[in-house]
Design a protein around this motif. Structure first.
Motif, PDB file in Angstrom:
ATOM      1  N   PRO A  87     -30.538  22.797   1.950  1.00  0.00           N
ATOM      2  CA  PRO A  87     -30.201  21.377   2.004  1.00  0.00           C
ATOM      3  C   PRO A  87     -30.470  20.791   3.391  1.00  0.00           C
ATOM      4  CG  PRO A  87     -28.213  22.702   2.134  1.00  0.00           C
ATOM      5  CD  PRO A  87     -29.340  23.655   1.870  1.00  0.00           C
ATOM      6  N   THR A  88     -30.318  19.461   3.511  1.00  0.00           N
ATOM      7  CA  THR A  88     -30.697  18.772   4.737  1.00  0.00           C
ATOM      8  C   THR A  88     -29.509  18.462   5.644  1.00  0.00           C
ATOM      9  OG1 THR A  88     -30.609  16.703   3.494  1.00  0.00           O
ATOM     10  CG2 THR A  88     -32.779  17.746   3.741  1.00  0.00           C
ATOM     11  N   ASP A  89     -28.433  19.255   5.556  1.00  0.00           N
ATOM     12  CA  ASP A  89     -27.352  19.067   6.523  1.00  0.00           C
ATOM     13  C   ASP A  89     -27.862  19.495   7.899  1.00  0.00           C
ATOM     14  OD1 ASP A  89     -26.204  21.974   7.186  1.00  0.00           O
ATOM     15  OD2 ASP A  89     -26.678  21.890   5.041  1.00  0.00           O
ATOM     16  N   SER A  93     -30.722  22.213   8.994  1.00  0.00           N
ATOM     17  CA  SER A  93     -31.979  21.683   9.523  1.00  0.00           C
ATOM     18  C   SER A  93     -32.433  22.474  10.750  1.00  0.00           C
ATOM     19  CB  SER A  93     -31.822  20.202   9.879  1.00  0.00           C
ATOM     20  OG  SER A  93     -31.494  19.427   8.753  1.00  0.00           O
ATOM     21  N   LEU A 108     -33.285  17.570  -0.916  1.00  0.00           N
ATOM     22  CA  LEU A 108     -32.415  16.452  -1.266  1.00  0.00           C
ATOM     23  C   LEU A 108     -32.030  16.488  -2.737  1.00  0.00           C
ATOM     24  CD1 LEU A 108     -34.408  13.674   0.627  1.00  0.00           C
ATOM     25  CD2 LEU A 108     -32.240  14.690   1.351  1.00  0.00           C
ATOM     26  N   ASN A 112     -28.323  19.952  -2.971  1.00  0.00           N
ATOM     27  CA  ASN A 112     -27.624  18.864  -2.294  1.00  0.00           C
ATOM     28  C   ASN A 112     -26.794  18.071  -3.293  1.00  0.00           C
ATOM     29  OD1 ASN A 112     -27.191  16.940  -0.017  1.00  0.00           O
ATOM     30  ND2 ASN A 112     -28.293  15.543  -1.377  1.00  0.00           N
ATOM     31  N   ASN A 118     -24.078  12.477   1.956  1.00  0.00           N
ATOM     32  CA  ASN A 118     -25.164  13.464   2.001  1.00  0.00           C
ATOM     33  C   ASN A 118     -26.531  12.805   1.902  1.00  0.00           C
ATOM     34  OD1 ASN A 118     -23.158  15.369   2.080  1.00  0.00           O
ATOM     35  ND2 ASN A 118     -23.572  16.241   0.054  1.00  0.00           N
ATOM     36  N   GLY A 122     -28.641  13.056   5.253  1.00  0.00           N
ATOM     37  CA  GLY A 122     -29.843  13.871   5.097  1.00  0.00           C
ATOM     38  C   GLY A 122     -31.077  13.165   5.644  1.00  0.00           C
ATOM     39  N   ASN A 125     -30.947  13.237   9.427  1.00  0.00           N
ATOM     40  CA  ASN A 125     -31.351  14.542   9.941  1.00  0.00           C
ATOM     41  C   ASN A 125     -32.862  14.734   9.848  1.00  0.00           C
ATOM     42  OD1 ASN A 125     -28.647  15.097  10.437  1.00  0.00           O
ATOM     43  ND2 ASN A 125     -28.358  16.103   8.460  1.00  0.00           N
TER      44      ASN A 125
END
Length: 525
Positions: A87-89, A93, A108, A112, A118, A122, A125
């Motif tokens: 995921p894009t946390d 990242s 995403l 996610n 989020n 996301g 980030n």
């Protein structure tokens, strides 16, 4: 245009008037066509269920038989032997870029939870990822920053599938297609900068069911590039072949995206979910045994992956293998060694079959994947030149589920309920990438778990121990599971009751719910 979601840190940098107008333009131009294609999905599913089969399309035979190639890959993604997913946390990242993998699937979608925080964070980030300025200091004082001594993974962003609408963004009073929100915001803010750096914009496209859906994506790419003055063909996208209908249209999907194609991926768990969903009412020919015994070497999965490599390399496209989801476990060296050997075997098989790269879900698996692909590729960036002319796959091969060995057991039923409920609890808690029993699981885990139970229940399956799958049995296992989880030390029980309720709803309902994340989405903001 209306944004109904609440404030998010640095959200004003992403949700600018200009960016939202760009997203609104995508929705107005392509939203209605998306609706038509979703209706077509249902028609085709009904036809497949009625006939008990699918086949390659007669009307596109010329595409399959004519001579054409996809565009040459950009330098940044010519070597994709190891791809990290997640995921894009912010922490992920940094860790993904530092992992040593060639590619990061910045997710995403299934990894996610589409909580508004989020969705927007996301994008924040990813904005920093493209500019190599992403870092994090935790409340405990731990720092995460990009390392100078590794080649940073190239991000490929996976937006939500065509089926998902974002209730927090309205255009003309209607929710915007989630895929267009994710793609539009990322493209608007990062396309030119990624192109300048030679690292994109690159994408993964999930849940596709036909070449017409690929055509729609191609039209979105063409429009977006023209709108922002980005050269045609700058976008590159890899399509996940994770639905059974799409497996019958691999060549047509590549053809529709040929100026923007970066190949195909074998999305194994969602593919099993799709097989069950498509033929859920078609009796014994499509009943799978316990999930944990359905590996990649069973006949219908073998046919699917062999055809994918053959198709991709015939057209000059990448073939990317499936997920290794194991999480290294230092507390149990013996179990860890066995798990790592399975990863070695899996990646060795994929490299030997001709795949150009494969996925891992944990940085600890990156060296294993490198080892097996390096042994086959050596200094070559890929093996697209290996066209696998020896492969011949029929429609019957792709649908040969009945040859899958293994039993349907009460332990399998309990395991499906356990992992499904655990995952939904995590998803409702805003974490779509959940560590469960030393595996990194995403939404596909819960989907295959509940769909298999639905299929067993509605086909009157008798398990190996003699138990008949009934609503009462499923509810009893759910009750036992809830009791066990409430007693489990450290397990978060805040959303447990709702998770059990949702799982029951999608596992035993008379009408099959296409995606469990849709009713679950009603319970998050």
């Amino acid at each position: 245009m209306q944004v109904l979601g609440g404030p998010v840190e640095r959200g004003d940098e992403i949700l600018t008037t200009e960016a939202l107008e760009f997203v609104a333009g995508l929705q107005r131009k392509f939203g209605a066509r998306r609706d038509e294609l979703l209706a077509r999905r249902k028609q085709r599913r009904d036809e497949a269920a009625r006939n008990g089969k699918l086949d390659f399309l007669e009307e596109t035979r010329e595409i399959r038989e004519s001579d054409w190639q996809v565009a040459e890959p950009p330098a940044a993604i010519r070597d994709r032997r190891v791809e990290m997913t997640g995921p894009t946390d912010r922490k992920m990242s940094v860790n993904a870029l530092n992992s040593g993998a060639k590619i990061w699937l910045a997710d995403l979608e299934d990894a996610n939870t589409p909580h508004w925080v989020n969705v927007v964070s996301g994008q924040v980030n990813l904005y920093d990822v493209i500019r190599k300025q992403v870092q994090l200091t935790t409340p405990e004082g731990k720092e995460y920053k990009l390392r100078d001594d590794v080649e940073h993974a190239v991000p490929l962003v996976r937006p939500r599938g065509w089926h998902f609408d974002d209730k927090n963004v309205l255009v003309d009073g209607k929710p915007v297609v989630g895929a267009l929100v994710d793609f539009g915001l990322y493209f608007f803010h990062n396309a030119k900068e990624a192109a300048r750096r030679g690292t994109g914009p690159f994408f993964y496209l999930p849940k596709m069911e036909s070449h017409l859906e690929a055509r729609l994506w191609n039209e979105v790419f063409t429009h977006a590039q023209a709108e922002l003055g980005v050269p045609h063909g700058t976008v590159r996208a890899t399509v996940l072949i994770e639905t059974v209908p799409a497996a019958f249209e691999m060549e047509e999907i590549l053809y529709e995206l040929r100026d923007h194609s970066a190949g195909l991926n074998a999305g194994r768990w969602d593919y099993l979910f799709s097989m069950i969903k498509t033929f859920r009412e078609n009796g014994t020919d499509f009943l799978l045994p316990d999930r944990n015994v359905v590996g990649m070497t069973v006949p219908f999965m073998r046919a699917y992956t062999e055809l994918l490599v053959r198709t991709c390399h015939k057209r000059g496209a990448f073939a990317i293998g499936g997920m290794a989801a194991f999480i290294p476990n230092k507390k149990d060296p013996e179990a860890n060694e066995k798990a790592m050997q399975k990863v070695h075997d899996d990646k060795k098989r994929e490299a030997g079959d001709g795949f150009d790269g494969s996925w891992v879900a944990h940085p600890g698996l990156v060296p294993i994947c490198f080892e097996e692909f390096d042994a086959v590729l050596g200094e070559k960036p890929n093996q697209i030149d290996r066209t696998r002319d020896d492969v011949s796959v029929t429609a019957e091969d792709l649908l040969d589920v009945k040859s899958t060995p293994g039993d349907k057991t009460i332990d399998g039923l309990r395991a499906a309920v356990d992992v499904g409920v655990r995952y939904i609890v995590s998803w409702l808690g805003r974490n779509g990438a959940a560590a469960i029993h030393n595996l990194m699981e995403d939404a596909a885990t819960a989907e295959i778990s509940r769909s298999q139970i639905w299929q067993w229940l509605h086909n009157d399956v008798v398990l190996a121990g003699g138990e008949r799958v009934t609503v009462d049995l499923v509810r009893q296992v759910l009750a036992d599971t809830e009791k066990q989880l409430r007693a489990e030390e450290g397990f978060p029980t805040e959303n447990l009751g709702l998770a059990v309720e949702l799982f029951e709803k999608v596992a035993v309902a008379d009408e099959f719910v296409d995606f469990l994340t849709l009713p679950a989405y009603e319970h998050i903001s």
